[in-house]
Design a protein around this motif. Sequence first.
Motif, PDB file in Angstrom:
ATOM      1  N   GLY A  48       0.969  -1.250   0.033  1.00  0.00           N
ATOM      2  CA  GLY A  48      -0.057  -0.015  -0.009  1.00  0.00           C
ATOM      3  C   GLY A  48       0.790   1.405   0.051  1.00  0.00           C
ATOM      4  N   LEU A  51       2.284   1.579  -3.705  1.00  0.00           N
ATOM      5  CA  LEU A  51       1.278   1.813  -4.650  1.00  0.00           C
ATOM      6  C   LEU A  51       0.532   3.061  -3.989  1.00  0.00           C
ATOM      7  CD1 LEU A  51       0.408  -1.633  -5.564  1.00  0.00           C
ATOM      8  CD2 LEU A  51       1.900  -0.224  -6.783  1.00  0.00           C
ATOM      9  N   ASP A  54      -1.885   5.775  -6.663  1.00  0.00           N
ATOM     10  CA  ASP A  54      -3.189   5.637  -6.694  1.00  0.00           C
ATOM     11  C   ASP A  54      -3.769   5.437  -5.088  1.00  0.00           C
ATOM     12  OD1 ASP A  54      -5.668   5.364  -7.560  1.00  0.00           O
ATOM     13  OD2 ASP A  54      -5.416   2.973  -8.205  1.00  0.00           O
ATOM     14  N   MET A  56      -6.849   5.259  -4.070  1.00  0.00           N
ATOM     15  CA  MET A  56      -7.764   4.185  -3.718  1.00  0.00           C
ATOM     16  C   MET A  56      -7.087   2.824  -3.592  1.00  0.00           C
ATOM     17  SD  MET A  56     -10.877   5.268  -3.415  1.00  0.00           S
ATOM     18  CE  MET A  56     -11.911   4.121  -3.824  1.00  0.00           C
ATOM     19  N   LEU A  57      -5.989   2.504  -4.297  1.00  0.00           N
ATOM     20  CA  LEU A  57      -5.385   1.340  -4.216  1.00  0.00           C
ATOM     21  C   LEU A  57      -4.548   1.393  -3.110  1.00  0.00           C
ATOM     22  CD1 LEU A  57      -4.768  -1.541  -5.563  1.00  0.00           C
ATOM     23  CD2 LEU A  57      -3.059  -0.298  -6.879  1.00  0.00           C
ATOM     24  N   GLY A  60      -6.418   1.482   0.357  1.00  0.00           N
ATOM     25  CA  GLY A  60      -7.028   0.273   0.507  1.00  0.00           C
ATOM     26  C   GLY A  60      -6.172  -0.886   0.851  1.00  0.00           C
ATOM     27  N   LEU A  61      -5.090  -1.229   0.249  1.00  0.00           N
ATOM     28  CA  LEU A  61      -4.124  -2.164   0.694  1.00  0.00           C
ATOM     29  C   LEU A  61      -3.661  -2.030   2.153  1.00  0.00           C
ATOM     30  CD1 LEU A  61      -1.955  -2.685  -2.667  1.00  0.00           C
ATOM     31  CD2 LEU A  61      -3.531  -4.402  -1.643  1.00  0.00           C
TER      32      LEU A  61
END
Length: 82
Positions: A48, A51, A54, A56-57, A60-61
Amino acid sequence: MITPSLLVYLAMILVATVALLVLILKTSGKHRRLKPLSGLGFVMIVAGIVLAGDPMLGYGLMSIGILITVVSILKVNKLRSR
């Protein structure tokens, strides 16, 4: 596009993560081993962070990794109390 500075950044993150995992595994006693569920949570948190371009990604992670780690901690504490 993958730039040389991004590759250096990713390599540094990878080396730091591997060093931290080796340190955790080598210094822990028999009763304090890293559980597979905790390892998965740790990897998801690091993914997370990597990344995070982004939102959201990345977020989210990180959220999933934190939830997995909390579940693992609660599971270990529940087993020790029995």
